[in-house]
Design an enzyme around this catalytic site. Structure first.
Site, mmCIF file in Angstrom:
data_model
loop_
_atom_site.group_PDB
_atom_site.id
_atom_site.type_symbol
_atom_site.label_atom_id
_atom_site.label_comp_id
_atom_site.label_asym_id
_atom_site.label_seq_id
_atom_site.Cartn_x
_atom_site.Cartn_y
_atom_site.Cartn_z
ATOM 1 N N GLU A 1 0.844 -1.200 0.000
ATOM 2 C CA GLU A 1 0.000 0.000 0.000
ATOM 3 C C GLU A 1 0.878 1.249 0.000
ATOM 4 O OE1 GLU A 1 -2.722 -0.062 3.306
ATOM 5 O OE2 GLU A 1 -3.523 -1.996 2.717
ATOM 6 N N LEU A 2 1.939 1.231 0.782
ATOM 7 C CA LEU A 2 2.839 2.380 0.871
ATOM 8 C C LEU A 2 3.488 2.670 -0.488
ATOM 9 C CD1 LEU A 2 4.006 4.484 2.832
ATOM 10 C CD2 LEU A 2 5.857 2.868 3.311
#
Length: 99
Positions: free
Chosen positions: A82-83
Site C-alpha cells: 500500500e505504501l
C-alpha cells in the site's frame, strides 16, 4: 441535526498495521476526521488474504493518504505494498501523503 452529504469518494486513506492501533489511535483519528465531514477509508471491512487490488483502487480514489508507522508495520506485506502504491500516486501528483 442537519448533516451535509459527503461525496461518495474517500478523501483520506489511512494505512497502518495492527489492532492495537485500530482500536486506539486510528479510531480516534477516524472519528475526528468524520466529525469534520471528511470521508475516511481504512481496511476495516477487508478480508485478510484477499486481493489487494481493492485497496489500491481506494488509494487511487483518495485525495490524501496517511501512513501511520508502528513497530510491526514493516512485517506486513500489505502495508508495504500500500505504501508503494501511495508513493506512486503521490509522485504522479494525484495524492498528498503524510507520514
Amino acid at each position: 441535526m442537519d448533516r451535509k452529504i459527503l461525496p461518495p469518494q474517500h478523501q483520506v486513506f489511512i494505512n497502518f498495521r495492527g489492532d492495537e492501533l485500530r482500536k486506539n489511535f486510528i479510531s480516534h483519528l477516524v472519528e475526528a476526521l468524520q466529525r469534520n465531514e471528511i470521508n475516511v477509508f481504512t481496511d476495516k471491512k477487508e478480508q485478510k488474504g484477499e486481493n489487494i487490488s481493492n485497496l489500491f483502487k481506494r488509494i487511487e480514489e483518495s485525495k490524501i493518504a496517511v501512513a501511520v508507522f508502528s513497530k510491526r508495520y514493516t512485517e506486513s506485506k500489505w502495508c508495504l505494498d500500500e505504501l508503494v502504491k501511495m508513493k506512486e500516486c503521490a509522485d504522479l501528483g494525484n495524492l498528498k501523503m503524510t507520514y
